[in-house]
Design an enzyme around this catalytic site. Structure first.
Site, mmCIF file in Angstrom:
data_model
loop_
_atom_site.group_PDB
_atom_site.id
_atom_site.type_symbol
_atom_site.label_atom_id
_atom_site.label_comp_id
_atom_site.label_asym_id
_atom_site.label_seq_id
_atom_site.Cartn_x
_atom_site.Cartn_y
_atom_site.Cartn_z
ATOM 1 N N ASP A 130 0.863 -1.173 0.000
ATOM 2 C CA ASP A 130 0.000 0.000 0.000
ATOM 3 C C ASP A 130 0.906 1.231 0.000
ATOM 4 O OD1 ASP A 130 -2.414 1.621 0.488
ATOM 5 O OD2 ASP A 130 -1.548 1.866 2.494
ATOM 6 N N ASP B 211 0.013 5.122 0.867
ATOM 7 C CA ASP B 211 -0.125 6.123 1.925
ATOM 8 C C ASP B 211 -0.350 5.455 3.281
ATOM 9 O OD1 ASP B 211 0.020 8.175 -0.039
ATOM 10 O OD2 ASP B 211 -2.073 7.783 -0.527
ATOM 11 N N GLN C 117 -6.741 5.910 -4.856
ATOM 12 C CA GLN C 117 -6.575 7.365 -4.917
ATOM 13 C C GLN C 117 -7.888 7.999 -5.360
ATOM 14 O OE1 GLN C 117 -3.894 9.111 -3.880
ATOM 15 N NE2 GLN C 117 -2.919 7.191 -3.253
ATOM 16 N N HIS D 237 -10.955 5.706 -8.492
ATOM 17 C CA HIS D 237 -12.411 5.811 -8.403
ATOM 18 C C HIS D 237 -12.873 6.134 -6.996
ATOM 19 C CE1 HIS D 237 -11.477 3.009 -11.788
ATOM 20 N NE2 HIS D 237 -12.200 3.932 -12.405
#
Length: 285
Positions: free
Chosen positions: A14, A16, A58, A93
């Site tokens: 992942d 962030d 995102q 999305h």
């Protein structure tokens, strides 16, 4: 050979909160700050011939807060500071877009595994919230949770594998998939490199929801650097669900069917990192 004893072929991180400190909807490369041990962890995997990639939600793109170009620029900065990574997969999305790539759906993991020619069962996904480990499980991959201050206690309690930090998680993987709830074979980093013979609180920001479960977000699978592309974007084809045992991987650029990852040619760095194609919005704003 027992599948649990097979070597790890790829580790998908992942972004962030796992590789870099979380800045909600960050579009500024100058605000990128790697977490402690991130560069060392990626270097350790590469030293052992294990492919590395990033799988990240995102939704700021769908919300109009950042652009695809902003995402690419931030990804390039992360590549420069921590990488290079062999593959990037990004879902742009929103929670209500109904795509199949938004974690905790498995689309990003399946696509990224195919790009690095690894079956999902030979991949490990490392993330900081439950959506990351749930996506790994749905794809047929292994998942490791590295909790931080945005990880809910229930997510930590439910995780099959938990590590206190990124480097500890990675050290345990150089000899095989995770075993047990805590990292197996934890050793000093020198031993992991083969040079030492001896050897949880609630999430606070509502805006930071990119990886939280919700109505799942059509894939925007991306290459890092200057390019970005969305496999099957025009037809909005969902990636196939993993086959039993995790042998299947999604087709790459919009193919109708999956093929086993091991039959694919291994893409070199240039092939994965080159300019993208089909760069267009997958939804109306």
């Amino acid at each position: 050979m027992n599948p649990a004893d097979s070597p790890v072929k790829a580790v998908l991180f992942d972004r962030d909160g796992t590789l870099v400190h979380d800045v909600p909807y960050n579009g500024d490369p100058e605000r990128v700050r790697p977490v402690e041990g991130a560069r060392e962890a990626v270097a350790l995997l590469r030293a052992h011939g294990i492919r590395v990639g990033v799988v990240t939600n995102q939704s700021g793109v769908a919300r109009g807060l950042i652009s695809d170009g902003d995402v690419r620029r931030v990804n390039r900065r992360i590549d420069d500071l921590i990488g290079p990574f062999d593959v990037w997969a990004v879902c742009p999305h929103g929670p209500d877009d109904g795509c199949h790539c938004r974690k905790p759906r498995p689309g990003l993991i399946l696509w990224a595994a195919g790009r690095v020619c690894a079956a999902p069962a030979d991949c490990v996904v490392i993330g900081d919230i439950g959506a990351d480990t749930e996506a790994a499980e749905r794809a047929g991959a292994h998942g490791i949770l590295v909790p931080n201050d945005r990880t809910r206690p229930a997510e930590t309690a439910a995780a099959a594998h938990v590590a206190p930090d990124l480097l500890t998680a990675v050290r345990a993987l150089v000899t095989g998939p995770p075993r047990g709830r805590g990292p197996a074979d934890e050793r000093p980093v020198e031993a992991a490199y083969g040079t030492d013979p001896a050897s949880t609180g609630p999430r606070t920001a509502a805006a930071q929801d990119d990886d939280r479960p919700g109505p799942a977000g059509t894939p925007f699978a991306t290459a890092p650097g200057p390019g970005a592309f969305r496999p099957g974007d025009a037809a909005h084809r969902p990636p196939p669900e993993p086959r039993p045992g995790g042998a299947g991987t999604p087709a790459g650029n919009g193919a109708d069917t999956a093929e086993p990852a091991r039959t694919r040619a291994v893409p070199d760095a240039g092939a994965v990192r080159g300019p993208g194609v089909g760069h267009r919005r997958g939804r109306s704003s």
